[in-house]
Design a protein around this motif. Structure first.
Motif, PDB file in Angstrom:
ATOM      1  N   SER A  75      -3.041   8.290  -4.037  1.00 11.32           N
ATOM      2  CA  SER A  75      -2.411   6.993  -3.821  1.00 11.32           C
ATOM      3  C   SER A  75      -3.368   5.902  -4.311  1.00 11.32           C
ATOM      4  N   ASP A  77      -4.457   3.625  -2.410  1.00  7.10           N
ATOM      5  CA  ASP A  77      -5.459   3.518  -1.344  1.00  7.10           C
ATOM      6  C   ASP A  77      -6.578   4.533  -1.542  1.00  7.10           C
ATOM      7  N   ASP A  78      -6.240   5.764  -1.933  1.00  2.47           N
ATOM      8  CA  ASP A  78      -7.274   6.764  -2.240  1.00  2.47           C
ATOM      9  C   ASP A  78      -8.158   6.296  -3.378  1.00  2.47           C
ATOM     10  N   ARG A  80      -8.775   3.211  -4.287  1.00  3.27           N
ATOM     11  CA  ARG A  80      -9.609   2.114  -3.776  1.00  3.27           C
ATOM     12  C   ARG A  80     -10.818   2.673  -3.018  1.00  3.27           C
TER      13      ARG A  80
END
Length: 85
Positions: A75, A77-78, A80
């Protein structure tokens, strides 16, 4: 741009061109890609590679893992977390 190289991905020529313009070695760069050809090009150039899986990507986790990325982000988020800690 694509017209700056003779060979397109998965050939690593484009990454070598970018590294040269930045004044760095390819192994100092990180390639983030969502297709197997991205990961192949990055690995061939000696870059660290991050395969990212996102809803708009045509490649699935199995296809991306097959190309042996340095990291797999499932994702944004991963991604980031990988990049910023």
């Amino acid at each position: 741009p694509a017209y700056d190289v003779v060979n397109i991905k998965p050939h690593p020529e484009g990454l070598y061109t970018i590294a040269n313009r930045l004044g760095v070695e390819a192994h100092e760069m990180v390639l983030i890609g969502d297709s197997p050809t991205d990961i192949v090009a990055g690995n061939e150039a000696g870059c660290s590679t991050i395969a990212i899986i996102h809803p708009g990507s045509f490649a699935n986790k199995k296809l991306l893992k097959h190309e042996n990325p340095s990291y797999l982000a499932q994702s944004i988020d991963d991604l980031r977390i990988l990049l910023l800690g």
